[in-house]
Motif scaffolding. Structure first.
Motif, PDB file in Angstrom:
ATOM      1  N   UNK A 528       0.611  -1.225   0.033  1.00 32.57           N
ATOM      2  CA  UNK A 528      -0.159  -0.115   0.010  1.00 32.57           C
ATOM      3  C   UNK A 528       0.886   1.336  -0.066  1.00 32.57           C
ATOM      4  N   UNK A 529       0.269   2.381  -0.602  1.00 29.54           N
ATOM      5  CA  UNK A 529       1.282   3.520  -0.690  1.00 29.54           C
ATOM      6  C   UNK A 529       0.700   4.877  -0.056  1.00 29.54           C
ATOM      7  N   UNK A 534      -2.110  10.393   2.868  1.00 27.11           N
ATOM      8  CA  UNK A 534      -3.059   9.808   2.271  1.00 27.11           C
ATOM      9  C   UNK A 534      -3.004   8.607   1.591  1.00 27.11           C
ATOM     10  N   UNK A 535      -3.870   7.698   1.698  1.00 24.02           N
ATOM     11  CA  UNK A 535      -3.814   6.277   1.253  1.00 24.02           C
ATOM     12  C   UNK A 535      -4.228   6.200  -0.087  1.00 24.02           C
ATOM     13  N   UNK A 536      -3.155   6.164  -0.986  1.00 23.53           N
ATOM     14  CA  UNK A 536      -3.361   6.180  -2.581  1.00 23.53           C
ATOM     15  C   UNK A 536      -4.105   4.863  -2.861  1.00 23.53           C
ATOM     16  N   UNK A 537      -3.631   3.611  -2.292  1.00 17.44           N
ATOM     17  CA  UNK A 537      -4.299   2.399  -2.680  1.00 17.44           C
ATOM     18  C   UNK A 537      -3.251   1.115  -2.797  1.00 17.44           C
ATOM     19  N   UNK A 538      -3.599   0.125  -3.242  1.00 14.90           N
ATOM     20  CA  UNK A 538      -2.977  -0.930  -3.198  1.00 14.90           C
ATOM     21  C   UNK A 538      -2.079  -1.296  -4.486  1.00 14.90           C
ATOM     22  N   UNK A 560       7.955  16.250   0.216  1.00 16.21           N
ATOM     23  CA  UNK A 560       6.617  15.432   0.187  1.00 16.21           C
ATOM     24  C   UNK A 560       7.128  14.057   0.714  1.00 16.21           C
ATOM     25  N   UNK A 561       6.293  13.506   1.589  1.00 21.80           N
ATOM     26  CA  UNK A 561       6.683  12.079   2.202  1.00 21.80           C
ATOM     27  C   UNK A 561       5.840  10.943   1.505  1.00 21.80           C
ATOM     28  N   UNK A 562       6.405   9.917   1.108  1.00 24.12           N
ATOM     29  CA  UNK A 562       6.017   8.718   0.795  1.00 24.12           C
ATOM     30  C   UNK A 562       6.179   7.595   1.753  1.00 24.12           C
TER      31      UNK A 562
END
Length: 583
Positions: A528-529, A534-538, A560-562
């Motif tokens: 997951x990202x 914010x949860x972008x998705x799988x 920006x954080x990932x």
């Protein structure tokens, strides 16, 4: 107001076709809504259609949310300002390749509940939902001077059931709350679907992708005196993980659409703009195997997932010019100047920090003690992961481990050592050897609840029991891990790398100019990202989707954080590209 007559549809006394585009507000960030709506109007359409997802608006039972991406009133207001009529589909069930078909998973904690029928508990929950949402919409009806011209009472019900009492209840539930625009059903164009999913006096619309003449020959047996409408004209399709990417040639869409226009058939393009299944909201199908939907809902629509104009869009717009006189526009309608969004290549993101899932359980979830395994729904969990742990005493030599049943994918550990995966489709064989004492840990992932068909009551986790050979294992510690808040994670500098140890990896990148971008996960396995929380998705190496869409609205100037939650394989870095890669 909208009137349905034998010779056509009339809005405020003027005959018109409804040329509508499906655009789901909850699949697109609110900052994008105006752009997408203007592109619908600029194509020559006069209407926008949207579902309403109960499972987002009432994510927790009794607590309603209409803020941000769920601000339905703002969406309807914007549609009117842009110059579009609105078809609203606020039915409890929406299908739509959406998690659980839009039904809240907390319904499943009511033992024995039956869905989409006159089950008293189910009906009670619908009444509470409608008491909240329908008054918000009532003031936007065309009968009150607003843009909403029609509402759906149930969605493709003939593909599921035949309870006419239930359909009549849904009709009364709307009309008794002030909904006085035309109500409709939508079903596939077959005898059994139209027999089960419709009411004699309710406007019947149909859903399909081709063979217009054949479809309406069937509908003609059930409805002769009301206008023809295709509520879902499937101009593309959706994708499942591990299967091929599906597209549809623009020429076939244009050819079928012209048949509708020549025969005065109104139509809703499904989808005009698909958007994204952000977070854990992608649904699943079941055809003997669970088939999880990908994060993208691009759908090969008229606009791409990023809202860009396609060849399909241009061809449909050009065709509509020939039939413009048949399509009466809203008084606010304009042919807007439109453009594609700016795309950016932000280069490579390196990951230098890590923290392990199993060392952060207390920061991520809630622990329960139970003699038996419990499902997510039993423990008031909606999405994410759930961890089952038990200590096994005694001697067990090469005994087969069985999860009865796992939904959907389990990673198995014995004394911290990874042994493999058991998923609901393949039910891989894993054998345990324990001499004296062993700690069994089972991390189960919810890959999306089934959103269509008779298998929809799709509880997640382990649904019955765990056993070694024929011996059922009892006395469990169960931890819910919804992954809805990562703020308590404590990251350390990345030193060692070990596979199959689920971990969070943190990286940053600098943005000097904001634009849309696409996250390439080629080096990674499954996870997951999160972008700036914010949860972008799988993502999943199984494909077909190879890049996740990252809208510019989630980025900021500067750092920006990932955060990547990866289950199996550390990919070291990610690239952020200008182009999508769906298959």
């Amino acid at each position: 107001m909208l009137e349905l007559k034998k010779d056509g549809i009339f809005i405020n006394g003027e005959k018109t076709l409804l040329i509508s585009g499906a655009f789901h507000y909850f699949r697109t960030l609110p900052e994008m809504w105006e752009d997408r709506l203007k592109k619908i109007a600029a194509c020559g359409f006069n209407t926008v259609e949207t579902y309403v997802p109960w499972n987002l608006h009432e994510k927790q039972e009794g607590k309603f949310d209409f803020k941000g991406i769920l601000d339905l009133e703002k969406f309807v207001q914007l549609a009117e300002e842009v110059g579009l009529y609105v078809i609203l589909r606020p039915t409890p069930y929406i299908c739509s390749e959406w998690e659980n078909g839009g039904l809240p998973p907390w319904l499943f904690k009511y033992e024995g509940i039956h869905l989409r029928t006159m089950d008293p508990v189910y009906i009670e929950k619908i009444n509470r939902y409608y008491d909240t949402i329908l008054p918000k919409m009532e003031k936007y009806l065309i009968t009150k001077g607003g843009p909403i011209i029609a509402m759906q009472i149930e969605n493709e019900y003939g593909s599921y059931g035949n309870d006419k009492n239930y359909l009549e209840f849904l009709e009364r539930a709307m009309t008794s709350r002030g909904i006085n625009v035309p109500l409709f059903t939508s079903d596939g164009p077959t005898d059994n679907m139209l027999s089960g999913g419709t009411l004699p006096h309710i406007w019947k619309t149909i859903n399909y992708g081709s063979r217009t003449e054949e479809a309406f020959e069937v509908l003609e047996k059930y409805q002769k005196d009301l206008p023809k409408m295709v509520m879902e004209f499937w101009i593309g399709w959706f994708d499942h993980w591990g299967h091929e990417h599906i597209t549809r040639e623009p020429e076939s869409v244009v050819e079928e659409f012209e048949v509708m226009l020549k025969n005065d058939i109104s139509v809703n393009f499904y989808m005009f703009h698909g958007g994204t299944n952000f977070g854990f909201m992608a649904g699943a199908n079941y055809d003997g195997k669970h088939k999880a939907d990908v994060t993208s809902y691009d759908y090969d629509a008229l606009l791409t997932e990023a809202g860009d104009i396609t060849k399909k869009y241009e061809m449909i717009k050009e065709l509509l010019k020939k039939y413009e006189k048949k399509v009466k526009k809203h008084k606010n309608h304009k042919f807007y100047e439109i453009e594609n969004s700016k795309k950016k290549n932000y280069g490579t993101v390196q990951f230098t920090e890590r923290t392990e899932l199993f060392k952060n359980i207390k920061n991520l979830g809630k622990k329960y003690i139970s003699s038996t395994v419990k499902t997510m729904e039993d423990l008031d969990q909606d999405y994410g992961f759930i961890l089952y742990e038990t200590n096994i005493l005694g001697n067990y030599i090469n005994k087969k481990l069985t999860l009865e049943e796992v939904r959907d994918r389990a990673m198995i550990y014995l004394d911290g050592k990874y042994l493999g995966v058991i998923d609901r489709n393949n039910n891989q064989e894993i054998f345990l050897t324990i001499e004296g004492k062993g700690k069994l840990s089972i991390l189960v992932e919810n890959l999306g609840r089934i959103n269509y068909g008779p298998k929809m009551k799709d509880k997640k986790g382990i649904t019955d029991h765990v056993r070694l050979e024929n011996q059922i294992l009892f006395n469990w510690e169960i931890t819910t891990i919804p992954l809805n808040n990562l703020e308590k994670l404590s990251f350390l500098n990345l030193e060692k790398i070990d596979e199959n140890n689920p971990s969070f990896y943190r990286g940053t990148f600098i943005v000097k100019e904001i634009g849309d971008t696409f996250i390439d996960f080629e080096k990674w396995s499954k996870g997951v990202v999160y972008i700036n929380g914010f949860n972008i998705g799988r993502y999943w190496e199984n494909g077909p989707q190879k890049r996740l869409y990252l809208p510019k609205e989630l980025l900021k100037i500067g750092e920006n954080e990932i955060i990547i939650f990866e289950l199996h394989k550390f990919g070291h870095y990610l690239n952020l590209f200008e182009e999508s890669k769906l298959g």
